[in-house]
Each structure stands twice: as C-alpha cells, then as structure tokens.
Design an enzyme around this catalytic site. Structure first.
Site, short mmCIF file in Angstrom:
data_model
loop_
_atom_site.label_atom_id
_atom_site.label_comp_id
_atom_site.label_asym_id
_atom_site.label_seq_id
_atom_site.Cartn_x
_atom_site.Cartn_y
_atom_site.Cartn_z
N CYS A 157 -35.59 22.07 21.70
CA CYS A 157 -34.17 21.70 21.63
C CYS A 157 -33.54 22.08 20.30
O CYS A 157 -32.34 21.92 20.11
CB CYS A 157 -34.01 20.21 21.89
SG CYS A 157 -34.49 19.73 23.56
N HIS A 291 -27.89 14.82 17.19
CA HIS A 291 -28.59 15.31 18.38
C HIS A 291 -28.29 14.36 19.54
O HIS A 291 -27.98 14.80 20.64
CB HIS A 291 -30.09 15.39 18.09
CG HIS A 291 -30.85 16.15 19.12
ND1 HIS A 291 -30.50 17.42 19.53
CD2 HIS A 291 -31.98 15.83 19.81
CE1 HIS A 291 -31.36 17.85 20.44
NE2 HIS A 291 -32.27 16.91 20.63
N HIS A 325 -27.33 17.19 28.16
CA HIS A 325 -28.24 17.79 27.19
C HIS A 325 -28.62 19.19 27.65
O HIS A 325 -29.35 19.35 28.64
CB HIS A 325 -29.49 16.91 27.06
CG HIS A 325 -30.38 17.29 25.92
ND1 HIS A 325 -30.15 18.38 25.11
CD2 HIS A 325 -31.54 16.73 25.46
CE1 HIS A 325 -31.10 18.46 24.20
NE2 HIS A 325 -31.96 17.47 24.39
#
Length: 398
Positions: A157, A291, A325
């Site tokens: 990620c 995040h 996400h």
C-alpha cells in the site's frame, strides 16, 4: 534541484480529479454495496463502474488526464515513467488460471467471472507477457512515446508514494527533467476479495477511519499520476504549478507480513527522515493526509505516532471513507489530494468519522485555511512506510 508538479491525473470511484475533489468537499462517499462475482457475497466496495475496472484502461485514463492537465502533447520522448501497482494484472492471471483449469477438466463448471470482459484482452498463454507486473508502466511509456527510464515499483500500500519518490530522484539526479509518476489499482478480483475476507480485514458496512466503531477497510479501484518537472523546465515553458515535492521518508519494519510493528519506530523514522530531508519542523506542517484505512491496528498506530510527533496539534483527515482503499494507488491519490488542498487552500474532510477514538484535530467538514506544507502517509503490508512532504510554490494555481 526543485521538483514541481505541473499536472494531475486521478480516477477514483468518485470520478476524475475535479468531480472527486468536489464530492470530497461535499462529504459524499462512493462506497456502495456490490456483488461483482455471483459466487461471492455482496460487500461494500468503491468501484468505478458496475463491473471490475480494467487496469490498462485505468492507466491510459490517468496518464492522458495528467498530460492534458499539464498542457503537454505527446509524444514525450524524454519523459521518464514510474507507475506502480500492488496488484497490477492479477485479474488477468486469475482469469487465465480459471480458463486453463476449465480446459483441462479440473473444474466441473464454468467459472463465474462477469465483468472481466471489460478487460478487452485476449488472455492466452501466447500473450502472458502483457500481464506481467510492470504492464501499467510499459503501457504508459508506449502511450506517451517515451524513450526515457521506465520503472514499476511494488511496495504494497506504500507503492504510490514510492513511485513518486523514484520519479523525484530521476529528476534530482539529472536522468531526465520530466517524469510521469504514480500508481494504479484494479483489485476487485475473486482472490483479492476472498483473501481480505479470510484475514478479517474487510468492513461489513462501510469505511470509518479513526472511528471508535471502525470495522476495517473497503476495497476500491482507482489511480493517480503526477507530471513532475524540474523547476527550470516548468519555468521555461511558463507552466502553472500545483506545488513542489519537498522530500520523502522511506523505511520498512522487517517485522511481520501484515501487522505493523507496535513500537512504531520504523514508521516514526520515515516521518522524521521526510521532515529532515524537506528541511521542515513538525510545527511547519499544516495538514496530514493520513493512511487512515479504518482497520483497528493501522488507525491506532497512526493516531499514536501523530500524537507523539506533532504534540502541538495538526489538522488531519483520511479520504478513504469516500474513495475506499485503493491499496497501492492510495498514496498517489493522497498526494494528489494534498496538492489540491494547496491549490484551493481547503482541507478535505474525514468522511465516515462519527465518534473519534483519539483527541486529534480531525477535519470533519471541508475547512478553509492557510495550507503551505502538507504530509501524506502510506503504511503497507510487510512494514512498508512511505511519507512525502509537499509545499506551496510562488507559481501555484490559485
């Protein structure tokens, strides 16, 4: 050498760059219930269309938008390309594997893969080279006609910020004066959904970053690339500038395949490195795009390190409650949104946050304020930590 951002291409479930930004400021979310595969249960997802997106088409769209936004025309022969993806062409590999198993009689029934027709690819063994992980970067280089360096980082990620950092370094080391850098992700595949479900990482109703009742992440499609240019090149062609990349911090935990190290030392080191390399103090930061996945561990670790490193308080938000996400693309999207915050002098809200678990300065509705320096965080599986600092330029678009 200063590195400027002169163009942005972004596609999310909220839309392209301008619609996505406006929906964010209106506190609107693209997360909805989908059942893209008949043999899997419906889930809250953030999808661009009604069927899974094509990684190739997504790549072309964000690159074309970024080139147009930067007032450039192709071919761009001397332009570097750094485009990463944590899943890349996984959808094609899954489909190919299913087809091979069916053709060899190892499956009793035809696999249910509705939506993959949109890939517009002939998935045969003769064309397997077109499905290797570097394909988005290669496709982008072909599209713009580049003879420059082409890189395809994969860092879970944290891929998006890693890609932008590598583009930054290509310019700073004089290998080229212009780079298209970012990440794309089309992760809505049966294996990805099944894997995250098995891990217990997926939310059951929606994404609620930093909320006491957060459930997990909502998987999403999307991508963003930036046109990076040396300040000299941008000045010579009188290009409007969104902002400047000031520095990066890149570390790894070397701790666990998916769980962040609870001592947070490696993540803290990434932030400190970024600030030091950007010649900034914590008090210089006006906004942090976190995040903020909505998972128990990520939000806890992130909130606590912000409390530790920014005791004076700093405005923060996560946009994953709206976009979902996008895995490897999330840092590139976050960086693009930080640049939009610099351009418009407004902070995007933390959509999905209803009851904060921590006493932090969460942006709960779009906030007009002075924004001169911002940080964007990405923390990925395998302990990948990536942080970038973005600053305003005297030639920024206002």
């Amino acid at each position: 050498m200063q590195v400027c951002v002169t163009g942005i291409g972004l596609v999310s479930a909220l839309g392209r760059l301008k619609p996505s930004w406006q929906h964010l400021l209106n506190s609107e979310s693209a997360i909805s219930w989908y059942q893209p595969f008949a043999n899997l249960s419906p889930l809250p997802l953030a999808m661009i269309g009604k069927t899974p997106a094509s990684i190739e088409q997504l790549t072309y769209q964000v690159v074309a938008d970024a080139v147009e936004d930067a007032n450039l025309t192709i071919p761009l022969k001397d332009c570097g390309v750094v485009i990463g993806s944590s899943r890349s062409c996984q959808a094609a590999w899954e489909q190919l594997a299913q087809e091979q198993m069916t053709s060899h009689g190892k499956l009793d029934t035809e696999p249910e893969y509705p939506g993959f027709d949109s890939l517009n690819e002939i998935l045969t063994l003769e064309h397997w080279l077109d499905t290797l992980p570097h394909q988005p970067a290669i496709a982008a280089a072909h599209y713009i006609g580049s003879f420059g360096p082409v890189l395809a980082p994969m860092a879970a990620c944290a891929t998006g910020i890693w890609a932008i950092a590598q583009g930054f370094e290509l310019i700073q080391t004089g290998q080229c004066q212009r780079v298209i850098a970012g990440a794309v992700e089309a992760p809505i595949t049966p294996l990805t959904l099944a894997g995250f479900t098995k891990m217990g990482a997926l939310a059951k109703t929606g994404a609620y970053p930093f909320d006491k009742q957060r459930q997990g992440l909502v998987l999403a499609e999307g991508g963003s690339v930036l046109v990076l240019e040396s300040e000299d090149l941008a000045d010579r062609r009188a290009a409007p500038i969104y902002g400047k990349l000031l520095g990066f911090g890149l570390t790894s935990d070397a701790y666990h395949v998916s769980t962040p190290n609870p001592d947070r030392q490696s993540a803290i080191a990434a932030i400190k490195q970024c600030l030091d390399r950007s010649h900034l103090f914590p008090t210089d930061i006006d906004y942090i795009h976190t995040h903020g996945t909505g998972t128990k561990l990520n939000d806890q670790n992130e909130a606590q390190l912000i409390q530790q490193l920014f005791p004076q308080g700093v405005a923060i938000s996560s946009t994953k409650g709206a976009t979902g996400h996008t895995l490897g693309a999330s840092g590139a999207i976050g960086t693009a949104l930080c640049l939009m915050a610099l351009k418009h002098q407004v902070l995007p809200p933390c959509i999905g946050l209803r009851e904060p678990e921590w006493d932090l300065d969460f942006v709960t509705i779009a906030r007009q304020c002075e924004v001169r320096q911002a940080l964007c965080f990405s923390f990925g599986f395998g302990g990948q930590n990536a942080v970038t600092a973005i600053g305003i330029s005297s030639n920024c678009r206002h």
